[in-house]
Design a protein around this motif. Structure first.
Motif, PDB file in Angstrom:
ATOM      1  N   GLY A  76       0.786  -1.222   0.000  1.00  0.00           N
ATOM      2  CA  GLY A  76       0.000   0.000   0.000  1.00  0.00           C
ATOM      3  C   GLY A  76       0.820   1.275   0.000  1.00  0.00           C
ATOM      4  O   GLY A  76       0.262   2.369  -0.101  1.00  0.00           O
ATOM      5  N   CYS A  77       2.145   1.155   0.113  1.00  0.00           N
ATOM      6  CA  CYS A  77       3.012   2.338   0.135  1.00  0.00           C
ATOM      7  C   CYS A  77       3.681   2.543  -1.217  1.00  0.00           C
ATOM      8  O   CYS A  77       3.724   3.663  -1.734  1.00  0.00           O
ATOM      9  CB  CYS A  77       4.109   2.185   1.190  1.00  0.00           C
ATOM     10  N   ASP A  78       4.212   1.469  -1.779  1.00  0.00           N
ATOM     11  CA  ASP A  78       4.941   1.515  -3.049  1.00  0.00           C
ATOM     12  C   ASP A  78       3.973   1.277  -4.201  1.00  0.00           C
ATOM     13  O   ASP A  78       3.195   0.313  -4.173  1.00  0.00           O
ATOM     14  CB  ASP A  78       6.046   0.448  -3.035  1.00  0.00           C
ATOM     15  N   THR A  79       4.027   2.131  -5.206  1.00  0.00           N
ATOM     16  CA  THR A  79       3.137   1.995  -6.365  1.00  0.00           C
ATOM     17  C   THR A  79       3.922   1.688  -7.638  1.00  0.00           C
ATOM     18  O   THR A  79       3.426   1.895  -8.737  1.00  0.00           O
ATOM     19  CB  THR A  79       2.318   3.277  -6.575  1.00  0.00           C
ATOM     20  N   GLY A  80       5.135   1.153  -7.485  1.00  0.00           N
ATOM     21  CA  GLY A  80       5.992   0.921  -8.643  1.00  0.00           C
ATOM     22  C   GLY A  80       5.788  -0.394  -9.364  1.00  0.00           C
ATOM     23  O   GLY A  80       6.473  -0.659 -10.346  1.00  0.00           O
ATOM     24  N   GLY A  81       4.888  -1.224  -8.877  1.00  0.00           N
ATOM     25  CA  GLY A  81       4.606  -2.470  -9.576  1.00  0.00           C
ATOM     26  C   GLY A  81       5.064  -3.725  -8.874  1.00  0.00           C
ATOM     27  O   GLY A  81       4.726  -4.841  -9.285  1.00  0.00           O
TER      28      GLY A  81
ATOM     29  N   THR B 183       2.785 -12.561   5.153  1.00  0.00           N
ATOM     30  CA  THR B 183       2.124 -13.843   5.409  1.00  0.00           C
ATOM     31  C   THR B 183       1.074 -13.686   6.495  1.00  0.00           C
ATOM     32  O   THR B 183       1.344 -13.107   7.558  1.00  0.00           O
ATOM     33  CB  THR B 183       3.156 -14.904   5.827  1.00  0.00           C
ATOM     34  N   ALA B 184      -0.113 -14.185   6.221  1.00  0.00           N
ATOM     35  CA  ALA B 184      -1.204 -14.091   7.181  1.00  0.00           C
ATOM     36  C   ALA B 184      -0.807 -14.747   8.501  1.00  0.00           C
ATOM     37  O   ALA B 184      -0.204 -15.825   8.521  1.00  0.00           O
ATOM     38  CB  ALA B 184      -2.454 -14.755   6.616  1.00  0.00           C
ATOM     39  N   GLY B 185      -1.111 -14.080   9.590  1.00  0.00           N
ATOM     40  CA  GLY B 185      -0.826 -14.647  10.903  1.00  0.00           C
ATOM     41  C   GLY B 185       0.489 -14.221  11.518  1.00  0.00           C
ATOM     42  O   GLY B 185       0.720 -14.468  12.703  1.00  0.00           O
ATOM     43  N   GLU B 186       1.371 -13.594  10.724  1.00  0.00           N
ATOM     44  CA  GLU B 186       2.631 -13.123  11.311  1.00  0.00           C
ATOM     45  C   GLU B 186       2.340 -11.963  12.260  1.00  0.00           C
ATOM     46  O   GLU B 186       1.512 -11.097  11.952  1.00  0.00           O
ATOM     47  CB  GLU B 186       3.621 -12.688  10.223  1.00  0.00           C
ATOM     48  N   PRO B 187       3.005 -11.924  13.422  1.00  0.00           N
ATOM     49  CA  PRO B 187       2.661 -10.938  14.457  1.00  0.00           C
ATOM     50  C   PRO B 187       3.271  -9.565  14.200  1.00  0.00           C
ATOM     51  O   PRO B 187       3.958  -9.000  15.051  1.00  0.00           O
ATOM     52  CB  PRO B 187       3.219 -11.577  15.724  1.00  0.00           C
ATOM     53  N   ILE B 188       3.036  -9.029  13.004  1.00  0.00           N
ATOM     54  CA  ILE B 188       3.543  -7.698  12.664  1.00  0.00           C
ATOM     55  C   ILE B 188       2.422  -6.878  12.032  1.00  0.00           C
ATOM     56  O   ILE B 188       1.480  -7.431  11.466  1.00  0.00           O
ATOM     57  CB  ILE B 188       4.754  -7.748  11.708  1.00  0.00           C
ATOM     58  N   THR B 189       2.549  -5.562  12.167  1.00  0.00           N
ATOM     59  CA  THR B 189       1.642  -4.642  11.483  1.00  0.00           C
ATOM     60  C   THR B 189       2.488  -3.659  10.693  1.00  0.00           C
ATOM     61  O   THR B 189       3.638  -3.383  11.055  1.00  0.00           O
ATOM     62  CB  THR B 189       0.745  -3.879  12.474  1.00  0.00           C
ATOM     63  N   THR B 190       1.927  -3.150   9.599  1.00  0.00           N
ATOM     64  CA  THR B 190       2.656  -2.201   8.760  1.00  0.00           C
ATOM     65  C   THR B 190       1.848  -0.929   8.601  1.00  0.00           C
ATOM     66  O   THR B 190       0.609  -0.960   8.592  1.00  0.00           O
ATOM     67  CB  THR B 190       2.949  -2.793   7.373  1.00  0.00           C
ATOM     68  N   GLN B 191       2.585   0.189   8.475  1.00  0.00           N
ATOM     69  CA  GLN B 191       1.935   1.478   8.299  1.00  0.00           C
ATOM     70  C   GLN B 191       2.803   2.349   7.410  1.00  0.00           C
ATOM     71  O   GLN B 191       4.006   2.505   7.665  1.00  0.00           O
ATOM     72  CB  GLN B 191       1.734   2.148   9.658  1.00  0.00           C
ATOM     73  N   CYS B 192       2.204   2.913   6.354  1.00  0.00           N
ATOM     74  CA  CYS B 192       2.920   3.825   5.474  1.00  0.00           C
ATOM     75  C   CYS B 192       2.972   5.203   6.117  1.00  0.00           C
ATOM     76  O   CYS B 192       1.974   5.673   6.670  1.00  0.00           O
ATOM     77  CB  CYS B 192       2.215   3.946   4.125  1.00  0.00           C
ATOM     78  N   GLY B 193       4.134   5.836   6.034  1.00  0.00           N
ATOM     79  CA  GLY B 193       4.259   7.175   6.592  1.00  0.00           C
ATOM     80  C   GLY B 193       5.228   8.004   5.787  1.00  0.00           C
ATOM     81  O   GLY B 193       5.925   7.495   4.898  1.00  0.00           O
ATOM     82  N   ALA B 194       5.295   9.295   6.108  1.00  0.00           N
ATOM     83  CA  ALA B 194       6.201  10.183   5.382  1.00  0.00           C
ATOM     84  C   ALA B 194       7.656   9.756   5.546  1.00  0.00           C
ATOM     85  O   ALA B 194       8.475   9.924   4.642  1.00  0.00           O
ATOM     86  CB  ALA B 194       6.015  11.613   5.865  1.00  0.00           C
ATOM     87  N   ALA B 195       7.981   9.172   6.704  1.00  0.00           N
ATOM     88  CA  ALA B 195       9.364   8.764   6.971  1.00  0.00           C
ATOM     89  C   ALA B 195       9.706   7.414   6.364  1.00  0.00           C
ATOM     90  O   ALA B 195      10.886   7.080   6.199  1.00  0.00           O
ATOM     91  CB  ALA B 195       9.613   8.729   8.471  1.00  0.00           C
ATOM     92  N   GLY B 196       8.689   6.608   6.030  1.00  0.00           N
ATOM     93  CA  GLY B 196       8.941   5.286   5.484  1.00  0.00           C
ATOM     94  C   GLY B 196       7.887   4.290   5.931  1.00  0.00           C
ATOM     95  O   GLY B 196       6.825   4.668   6.446  1.00  0.00           O
TER      96      GLY B 196
END
Length: 199
Positions: free
Chosen positions: A23-28, A34-47
């Protein structure tokens, strides 16, 4: 498979993403988690901010638009570890069902390369670097060699052939504390290397 002309073009032009990830990179490129991995991701101005649960680890995978036309490549990313982060963040290379290499920077300023198989994880290179708010980490997979660069300087190369093929490259995080931990990944670059070239 890509034609020789397409491969030649890929060898001369790296795939870059100032903010990598789903959802952050639009370059293709594809950036699955992987579903179930205990991580979350968030796009931000810093990265891309990746947060891992207590004692959790996971990867944001990277699949280039034209696949892995060669098994030799260079991956670079700038990593800023969260305040008080206990663990490591870095780059997975030669990742597949048998295991992967993890080129990383840790909260105690250690930099290293780990060999992570389905049975165990063991460091194969370890050194320390200066403290800084962020570091540019580069992993180079070249034949049997796995190299790590920190802020543009090569600090180590290990010849090991445990994982010869690549299903994906990834941005990884390992949190060994009993509270959530995070890292921000930015300015991602992936460059294919020809078989005959040495990094």
């Amino acid at each position: 498979p890509p034609s020789a002309r397409v491969i030649a073009a890929m060898l001369s032009s790296p795939y870059t993403a100032r903010v990598p990830g789903p959802g952050c990179d639009t370059g293709g490129a594809a950036w699955p988690v992987t579903a179930g991995e205990p991580i979350t991701t968030q796009c931000g101005a810093a990265g891309l901010r990746v947060e891992a649960a207590p004692h959790g680890d996971g990867a944001v995978e990277f699949l280039p638009p034209n696949g892995f036309a060669t098994q030799n490549y260079r991956v670079s990313v700038t990593i800023a570890l969260g305040s008080g982060f206990v663990g490591c963040a870095g780059i997975f290379t030669r990742a597949g069902p048998a295991g992967r290499y993890f080129t990383n920077i840790c909260g105690d300023n250690a930099v290293g390369i780990d060999e992570m198989s389905t049975r165990r994880s063991s460091p194969i290179f370890l050194q320390f670097t200066r403290r800084a708010s962020s570091h540019r980490i580069t992993a180079v997979a070249q034949g049997l060699d796995q190299s790590i660069y920190v802020d543009g300087t090569r600090v180590g190369t290990i010849a090991i052939g445990a994982f010869p093929a690549t299903d994906y490259v990834g941005l990884g995080i390992i949190n060994v504390s009993n509270r959530p931990g995070s890292a921000v990944f930015s300015h991602f670059s992936f460059t294919l290397l020809p078989a005959s070239r040495h990094a």
